[in-house]
Scaffold this active site. Structure first.
Site, mmCIF file in Angstrom:
data_model
loop_
_atom_site.group_PDB
_atom_site.id
_atom_site.type_symbol
_atom_site.label_atom_id
_atom_site.label_comp_id
_atom_site.label_asym_id
_atom_site.label_seq_id
_atom_site.Cartn_x
_atom_site.Cartn_y
_atom_site.Cartn_z
ATOM 1 N N LEU A 149 0.828 -1.215 0.000
ATOM 2 C CA LEU A 149 0.000 0.000 0.000
ATOM 3 C C LEU A 149 0.854 1.253 0.000
ATOM 4 O O LEU A 149 0.456 2.293 -0.485
ATOM 5 C CB LEU A 149 -0.923 0.021 1.220
ATOM 6 C CG LEU A 149 -2.010 -1.043 1.305
ATOM 7 C CD1 LEU A 149 -2.731 -0.953 2.636
ATOM 8 C CD2 LEU A 149 -3.007 -0.865 0.168
ATOM 9 N N GLY A 150 2.032 1.125 0.605
ATOM 10 C CA GLY A 150 2.887 2.300 0.643
ATOM 11 C C GLY A 150 4.166 2.003 1.390
ATOM 12 O O GLY A 150 4.337 0.945 1.991
ATOM 13 N N LYS A 151 5.081 2.951 1.298
ATOM 14 C CA LYS A 151 6.345 2.799 2.012
ATOM 15 C C LYS A 151 6.589 4.042 2.840
ATOM 16 O O LYS A 151 6.284 5.144 2.408
ATOM 17 C CB LYS A 151 7.486 2.624 1.002
ATOM 18 C CG LYS A 151 7.598 1.243 0.408
ATOM 19 C CD LYS A 151 8.974 1.071 -0.244
ATOM 20 C CE LYS A 151 9.304 -0.369 -0.567
ATOM 21 N NZ LYS A 151 8.564 -0.957 -1.669
ATOM 22 N N GLY A 152 7.098 3.840 4.041
ATOM 23 C CA GLY A 152 7.372 4.995 4.881
ATOM 24 C C GLY A 152 8.721 4.842 5.529
ATOM 25 O O GLY A 152 9.461 3.900 5.236
ATOM 26 N N GLY A 153 9.038 5.771 6.386
ATOM 27 C CA GLY A 153 10.324 5.769 7.045
ATOM 28 C C GLY A 153 10.543 4.519 7.892
ATOM 29 O O GLY A 153 11.674 4.138 8.166
ATOM 30 N N GLY A 211 9.167 1.414 7.299
ATOM 31 C CA GLY A 211 9.046 0.141 6.616
ATOM 32 C C GLY A 211 7.913 0.212 5.619
ATOM 33 O O GLY A 211 7.486 1.297 5.230
ATOM 34 N N VAL A 227 4.044 -0.778 4.136
ATOM 35 C CA VAL A 227 2.680 -1.045 4.568
ATOM 36 C C VAL A 227 2.009 -1.945 3.533
ATOM 37 O O VAL A 227 2.070 -1.685 2.339
ATOM 38 C CB VAL A 227 1.871 0.267 4.690
ATOM 39 C CG1 VAL A 227 0.492 -0.016 5.269
ATOM 40 C CG2 VAL A 227 2.615 1.270 5.555
ATOM 41 N N ASP A 278 3.844 14.635 13.660
ATOM 42 C CA ASP A 278 4.031 14.477 12.218
ATOM 43 C C ASP A 278 2.710 14.668 11.482
ATOM 44 O O ASP A 278 2.291 13.839 10.683
ATOM 45 C CB ASP A 278 4.660 13.124 11.902
ATOM 46 C CG ASP A 278 5.368 13.136 10.538
ATOM 47 O OD1 ASP A 278 5.485 14.237 9.939
ATOM 48 O OD2 ASP A 278 5.795 12.073 10.081
#
Ligand SMILES: *[C@@H]1O[C@H](CO)[C@@H](O)[C@H](O)[C@H]1NC(C)=O
Ligand SMILES: *[C@@H]1O[C@H](CO)[C@@H](O)[C@H](O)[C@H]1NC(C)=O
Ligand SMILES: *[C@@H]1O[C@H](CO)[C@@H](O)[C@H](O)[C@H]1NC(C)=O
Ligand SMILES: *[C@@H]1O[C@H](CO)[C@@H](O)[C@H](O)[C@H]1NC(C)=O
Ligand SMILES: *[C@@H]1O[C@H](CO)[C@@H](O)[C@H](O)[C@H]1NC(C)=O
Ligand SMILES: *[C@@H]1O[C@H](CO)[C@@H](O)[C@H](O)[C@H]1NC(C)=O
Ligand SMILES: *[C@@H]1O[C@H](CO)[C@@H](O)[C@H](O)[C@H]1NC(C)=O
Ligand SMILES: *[C@@H]1O[C@H](CO)[C@@H](O)[C@H](O)[C@H]1NC(C)=O
Ligand SMILES: *[C@@H]1O[C@H](CO)[C@@H](O)[C@H](O)[C@H]1NC(C)=O
Length: 891
Positions: free
Chosen positions: A591-595, A597, A599, A709
């Site tokens: 679904l997505g990538k973040g700082g 790891g 998702v 954030d």
């Protein structure tokens, strides 16, 4: 891991557009004076102006009765009644709309109508579930029972159930639609325990002061309390609880301003769970340096809201989003002013409800409709047991039918035996709607017509037993034993057995046996043998092989789980790594990538989830992970993305959140998702919802949390475009034991980062206000936060520059094509700029932001309402038609 669910409160101030079409009259009320004759009779009760009608159109059974004249002292609907000497369960049937919510109230006054002078006792059910026992304390006294119930189907059944020798009866039954966004529970319905306001003296308030006809009683003020009131109208429109004006204009305050205000509420059942709704409005004019701020504490030790300020002359509702309980069924609410408050606490109204669990699911709606139609077409209305839900509860299952009872789906009908029921006419196609039907017995009736082909399409049907061949004896002996081709196919493939009986119901109708027996005898001999085989095999499979759905793996989220200790609800949210693999189908969909790891998309117990795997390189320590899981699982708010599970399995750390179907706000602003432009109205709604989530973190949580954030990628949208704030608390420092953990590196996202925090490294909730201001600017302008090619790089400098050019239109997203309220636009731009004030002291609080945004929403709604009225034609444009798909719950 066990989590303690404290006393959380949710703040409702959101303007609800649905309210604009709120019924102000009783056109949607159903008010039945039971036993009123004749059938079409109606009258207006003088004391309430409520129009009552006879109940005859809603029930097929029962006898009408009248109470003795000496007891006719209360309102007229108690003078007549309907009693049920026959059958165990008798039901009222209402055709309504699924998912709508109703306030249902039944009243009972015995009044010695039957001359026996013996007070009856019996039960009241809603559909298949018990609502309450009806207890009457005197021959001439009335008992009233009230419940708030959301319909699961397009029909509602209210049933009276015999529990002993005495005969059930009912005097009146009233239904009032409510906004289904109000009185929301996690499960079950709500039984009214009490509803108070704080007038010094009676009378109670009902319709038409209350447009929903809720009864509000004056609270018995004790020594420590005084009632205050105002002549100024309070704004109740912005709140979807529709608190009556007379209720809103009065309030209680402590007699001694330095003492707290305390309310004692008690449930009629000690073990029950409760929901509490409190309504507040400031009804005194406060000076510029004055304020009224207080905390709300439950049973002395649980803080529900740390700092609450009732808005000026505007009703705001605080409620418990989850059921709460106490060991002895008593609830103490304490309102204490905070150190900075110049005025004592105040409350305008309070409601307390007991949760009514609804353990029995209703039978599948289509099957119920089919049974109701079958009942009507064969005139079986008077069949004593054919009342209420056909399958549930098992004890009241309709005679002649049997049902399967799967664990997780509504039950369906698997056999129907209508033998010897004097059925006449043709075989109704309604049988085809009983899709799970395995056996059908229509033997020994007077049916006529053809053997319908639809039997061939009933996949589950294995046996039509002793089916009497259709015959019409009065006219030509014109019996049609032709078996349709499709049905013949199933017969020859042995997937269906049809047994035709030759025995007519009445001797006089006997047909010459040769007419049918000769051509078919051979075939039927075979079929009978098969039938026996099927019957035996079926019986076996019912008892042994009926496979329930696979049992739920331990450790996954079971939202129904309740512990036996009433004040503590345990939810084990922990899942294992293999379960994470299964849930995400081996991390199939990113679904997505973040700082932290990646998702992934997942499925947990039929619900979609987002699984955030924490990468090993993540700086986050295990201890913080643990602390956060614990904290997050306590924080529940409709505008905060909810943690539904976590995985702590060796090296594998994961957080599992509810799935937000429409991704994040940034994608929608940037147009990455395609689709329509978010209208001004959508944007205001999203802003106010996100603000409410943040406000809750700051003021509703104990200890308060700083998000750190806030940005458009952390505002997620669900399938109805409802906004929820995500990523709160994760890898954030928050005060534990009163100390701030200040991380070595200042965290946050460039562009959104509070410059003061950056400079001083000292964190406060005002840093979130700054970031929220940036979000507001993005929502208004649809400009990138940082753009090196722009006249001014940072969005807030750019906004100021644009404003100095004098026209607000330079600032606002041109994609909106001018379709917004300019007053509201000015207001929100000012608010955004106040939020991004370099000095944190000058920034407003989130509570203030919420209030201002609500006003913007209200202005926008008023504008839309106005323009729709002015020209229905012009409203058929792009932005409005897309709006209808965005407005949550638009109807
Ligand atoms: C009552 O309200 C409904 C819908 O809100 C409206 O259609 C109807 O005309 C109203 N009736 C009267 C008598 O005002
Ligand atoms: C509220 O009721 C409407 C029908 O009146 C329904 O379409 C909608 O889904 C319901 N909303 C909820 C949250 O149940
Ligand atoms: C009947 O109601 C009256 C008035 O509410 C009350 O005073 C009386 O105690 C009730 N009777 C019984 C037996 O409870
Ligand atoms: C009000 O409460 C304060 C603090 O408890 C107490 O000192 C004061 O005497 C009280 N005043 C009155 C009038 O009772
Ligand atoms: C209420 O009015 C006072 C005085 O005008 C003002 O200071 C305060 O901020 C207002 N409170 C809210 C919650 O709007
Ligand atoms: C009272 O207000 C001051 C200044 O606004 C603030 O620094 C302080 O934290 C507040 N105290 C409480 C108890 O809220
Ligand atoms: C239907 O009911 C009758 C009488 O109750 C019984 O004799 C018959 O066997 C039943 N039919 C089936 C298919 O079980
Ligand atoms: C029987 O057949 C006659 C003539 O076809 C018809 O008029 C009559 O309605 C039929 N009766 C039934 C019960 O179907
Ligand atoms: C008997 O039923 C079949 C199939 O439904 C139909 O084609 C035929 O015309 C019927 N015969 C009579 C005499 O009604």
């Amino acid at each position: 891991m066990k989590f303690f669910h404290g006393f959380l409160l949710l703040l409702i101030t959101a303007y609800d557009i649905l309210e604009l079409v709120q019924a102000q009259n009783q056109s949607e009320f159903i008010s039945l004076a039971c036993g009123l004759v004749p059938e079409h009779a109606t009258y207006t009760e003088k004391s309430t102006n409520i129009i009552y009608t006879s109940d005859a159109n809603y029930i097929d059974t029962g006898l009408v009765g009248r109470i003795r004249d000496e007891y006719k002292v209360l309102q007229q609907q108690t003078w007549t009644l309907r009693s049920f000497p026959e059958g165990t369960r008798n039901c009222y049937n209402f055709n309504l709309i699924a998912k709508r919510k109703y306030l249902i109230s039944g009243s009972f006054l015995y009044g010695n109508y039957d001359g026996r002078n013996k007070i009856p006792i019996f039960d009241l059910h809603i559909g298949p579930n018990k609502w309450t026992s009806v207890i009457l304390d005197a021959v001439g006294n009335a008992s009233v029972y009230e419940v708030i119930h959301a319909l699961t189907q397009d029909r509602l059944q209210v049933c009276l159930v015999k529990t002993g020798e005495t005969t059930p009866f009912i005097s009146s039954l009233e239904l009032r639609p409510l906004d289904n966004e109000t009185y929301v529970t996690e499960s079950g319905s709500l039984i009214t325990v009490s509803r108070f306001f704080f007038a010094p003296t009676p009378p109670m308030i009902r319709y038409d002061e209350d447009i929903h006809d809720r009864g509000w009683n004056p609270y018995l003020l004790d020594e420590q309390m005084v009632s205050i009131s105002t002549d100024i109208l309070v704004d109740t429109e912005d709140n979807f609880y529709d608190v009556p004006q007379l209720v809103a204009m009065t309030a209680a305050v402590p007699r001694n301003a330095s003492q707290p205000l305390t309310l004692y509420l008690s449930l009629d059942e000690t073990t029950a769970e409760a929901y509490i709704y409190m309504h507040f409005a400031e009804i005194q004019k406060l000076g510029a340096n004055e304020n009224r701020e207080f905390s709300i504490t439950f049973n002395d030790d649980q803080v529900g809201y740390a700092k609450f300020r009732p808005p000026n002359f505007t009703i705001t509702t605080l409620f418990t989003p989850e059921a709460i309980s106490s060991l002895d069924g008593n609830f103490k609410l304490t309102f204490a002013m905070t150190g900075n408050s110049t005025h004592p606490p105040l409350i305008n109204a309070v409601e307390i409800y007991r949760v009514l669990e609804l353990p029995e699911p209703e039978t599948d709606q289509d099957e119920v409709s089919a049974m109701v139609n079958i009942k009507r077409s064969y005139e079986l209305e008077k069949k004593v047991s054919w009342q209420g839900d056909p399958c549930a509860p098992k004890a009241f299952r309709w005679e002649g039918l049997n049902c399967n009872y799967p664990k997780y789906e509504p039950q369906g009908i698997i056999s129907l035996n209508l033998t010897e029921n004097k059925l006449t006419g043709s075989i109704t196609p309604e049988f085809a709607k009983l899709t799970q039907l395995v056996e059908l017995d229509l033997s020994k009736n007077d049916l006529s017509g053809d053997i319908p082909a639809f039997f061939a399409d009933m996949k589950s049907l294995k046996l039509i037993l002793s089916f009497l061949i259709c015959r019409n004896l009065s006219g030509n002996p014109n019996l049609n034993s032709t078996i349709p081709n499709s049905l013949q196919k199933r017969l020859t493939s042995n997937s269906l057995t049809l047994i035709l009986s030759e025995t007519p119901l009445k001797e006089s109708k006997k047909v010459p046996v040769s007419a049918i027996a000769a051509p078919v005898a051979g075939m039927f001999a075979l079929v009978v043998v098969l039938a026996i085989f099927f019957v035996i095999r079926k019986k076996k499979s019912y008892s042994t092989a009926a496979p329930g759905p696979p049992s739920v793996t331990t450790g996954t989220v079971q939202s129904e789980t309740r512990s036996s200790n009433p004040t503590i609800i345990t939810k084990d949210l922990r899942v294992t790594y293999p379960e994470v693999l299964k849930m995400t189908n081996n991390f199939q969909r990113v679904l997505g990538k973040g700082g932290f790891g990646t998702v992934y998309h997942g499925n947990l117990d039929d619900a979609q989830v987002a699984v955030k795997m924490l990468s090993h390189s993540s700086a986050q320590g295990y201890k913080e992970f643990n602390a956060e899981v614990e904290l997050l699982s306590r924080v529940h708010h409709r505008h905060l993305v909810r943690l539904v599970g976590y995985c702590d399995d060796g090296d594998n750390l994961a957080l599992i959140y509810e799935y937000m179907a429409n991704g994040d706000l940034k994608e929608h602003m940037s147009g990455k998702r395609g689709g329509n432009v978010l209208t001004w109205e959508n944007r205001m709604q999203i802003a106010v919802e996100a603000a409410q989530g943040l406000e809750y973190l700051h003021n509703g949580c104990q200890p308060p949390m700083v998000h750190r954030d806030v940005k458009t990628t952390n505002i997620l949208l669900n399938e109805r475009y409802g906004a929820k704030l995500a990523d709160f608390g994760l890898s954030r420092s928050f005060p534990i034991d009163g100390a701030y953990h200040v991380s070595t590196a200042v965290a946050g996202t460039p562009g959104y980062l509070d410059p003061e925090y950056h400079r001083t490294n000292s964190l406060s909730e005002k840093s979130d206000v700054y970031s929220f201001g940036i979000v507001l600017l993005e929502i208004i302008t649809n400009q990138p936060v940082i753009d090196k090619t722009r006249e001014r790089t940072h969005i807030n400098e750019w906004a100021v520059l644009m404003l100095t050019k004098g026209d607000i239109r330079n600032l606002i997203d041109p994609k909106l094509m001018g379709d917004y309220d300019t007053t509201g636009a000015w207001k929100i731009v000012e608010l955004a700029l106040a939020c991004v004030n370099p000095s944190s002291n000058r920034r407003p609080t989130m509570a203030h932001v919420v209030i201002e945004l609500n006003e913007c929403v209200a202005l926008e709604n008023a504008r839309r309402q106005g323009s729709e009225e002015m020209s229905a034609r012009s409203s058929v444009n792009f932005s409005l038609s897309s709006a209808s798909e965005f407005i949550p719950g638009a109807r």
